[in-house]
Design an enzyme around this catalytic site. Structure first.
Site, short mmCIF file in Angstrom:
data_model
loop_
_atom_site.label_atom_id
_atom_site.label_comp_id
_atom_site.label_asym_id
_atom_site.label_seq_id
_atom_site.Cartn_x
_atom_site.Cartn_y
_atom_site.Cartn_z
N GLN A 12 31.18 34.93 45.14
CA GLN A 12 32.55 34.92 44.17
C GLN A 12 31.99 34.49 43.08
OE1 GLN A 12 33.20 30.06 43.44
NE2 GLN A 12 34.93 30.83 41.86
N ILE A 35 24.02 41.83 51.85
CA ILE A 35 24.02 41.85 52.89
C ILE A 35 24.82 42.47 54.06
CG2 ILE A 35 23.07 40.11 52.49
CD1 ILE A 35 25.25 38.20 54.15
N TYR A 143 24.19 20.73 51.47
CA TYR A 143 24.40 21.66 49.93
C TYR A 143 23.28 21.19 49.37
CZ TYR A 143 26.24 23.75 46.20
OH TYR A 143 26.80 24.55 45.28
N LYS A 147 19.90 22.41 46.95
CA LYS A 147 20.05 22.64 46.04
C LYS A 147 19.03 21.77 44.97
CE LYS A 147 23.28 25.67 44.51
NZ LYS A 147 22.67 26.78 45.37
N1 SER Z 1 31.19 24.57 44.40
C1 SER Z 1 30.37 24.36 45.14
C2 SER Z 1 30.97 23.56 46.29
O1 SER Z 1 32.11 22.35 45.54
C3 SER Z 1 29.76 22.86 44.18
O2 SER Z 1 28.70 23.90 43.11
O3 SER Z 1 30.72 23.17 47.21
#
Ligand code: SER
Length: 318
Positions: A12, A35, A143, A147
């Protein structure tokens, strides 16, 4: 002259960042890293060099960096928040083991590195309104965990080895070229596609769920301006809060409806997306980015909506 490698150039952000960097630095100076299975096509393939650059395969990174004399890496390889919950070990492998490879190659070949963090690096115990730059970061999603680790590891390579690492905490990014894949904020992209196609939008998060969002041109500017900023001014590095707009589903729906009067929306809450969204801030305080590298967004919800609808109507032939 900069020679740049974009890892994740077909994603994206990567698909638009690569083209913007080529506009600014010249096509030959920006390598679209990919990739197998996600090779660049069309404009991305034709406007400059491409190279296999898989973060989980250090050798592929080294070969690309050596061949193109790379001095700056934009590392956009990651699984987004919802997908990462179903594939936590893959999220770690790409996000952290992959980052380790990127940083090691950067250390050896003296490259600057941009690896974005996110609003997802915050959690329930973070102050949700005007979230400060330096605050509690105890996310419970994989996630978010990757991060926060990205921020710490990137800072570590800067202080220990002098690798020029810099990053922003991206909000949900709204764009019209490549769709996001599996994030909590994806609804704010999908809602525009539904509006333009004349479909009813099924919203996966409740009214009143506020999250920071940003239009792609501002996100690209943020990444590029930070990498160009004078290092002496930077008190922070990994990673800066940036903000431009915060809205809930009702606000974006009402804004779109001004331009698409028949547009309809219905709520069908997805419990995973809702719980992730609830754990994230409502709006970040981006004072440090404004002070240290003159961050200033251009788009608000209204101007973004006008542009999104125009671009998507052209793209979808509506
Ligand atoms: N756009 C991302 C997500 O929703 C957030 O950084 O996972």
């Amino acid at each position: 002259m900069k020679n740049i490698l974009v890892i994740g150039s077909t994603g994206q952000i990567g698909s638009e960042l690569t083209m913007e960097l080529r506009k600014r630095y010249g096509g030959d100076h920006v390598v679209a890293g990919y990739i197998v299975g996600a090779e660049p096509k069309g404009e991305l393939l034709e406007s400059g060099p491409t190279a296999r650059a898989n973060v989980t395969d250090r050798q592929s990174l080294e070969m690309a960096v050596k061949e193109y004399h790379i001095d700056t890496i934009y590392n956009l390889a990651a699984l987004l928040s919802v997908v990462a919950e179903s594939r936590p070990s893959m999220a770690w492998k790409i996000g952290i083991d992959g980052l380790w490879n990127v940083l090691e190659v950067a250390r050896e070949y003296e490259c600057a590195v941009f690896t974005p963090s996110s609003i997802g690096s915050f959690g329930e115990s973070t102050p949700h309104i005007k979230t400060p730059q330096d605050t509690i970061q105890r996310p419970r999603t994989m996630y978010g965990i990757t991060k926060v680790t990205t921020e710490l590891l990137s800072d570590y390579y800067y202080t220990k080895y002098g690798v020029d690492t810099r990053a922003v905490r991206f909000p949900g990014i709204i764009s019209n070229v490549t769709l996001p894949g599996g994030g909590t904020t994806d609804y704010a992209v999908e809602i525009y596609y539904a509006a333009v196609k004349g479909e009813k939008f099924i919203c996966p998060v409740k009214a009143g769920t506020y999250m920071d969002m940003m239009y792609m041109p501002d996100a690209l500017n943020a990444a590029i301006s930070l990498m160009e900023a004078a290092p002496a001014r930077l008190k922070h590095r990994n990673a800066f809060n940036i903000a431009s707009m915060s809205f809930d589903p009702e606000e974006i729906y009402k804004t779109i409806k001004k331009y698409v009067p028949d547009f309809e929306m219905e709520y069908q809450v997805d419990p995973l997306k809702q719980s992730i969204a609830d754990s994230w801030p409502d709006c970040l305080d981006d004072t440090c980015a404004r002070e240290e590298w003159d961050w200033k967004p251009q788009y608000d919800l209204e101007s973004m909506t006008v542009d999104m609808l125009e671009k998507l109507r052209a793209k979808l032939g509506k």
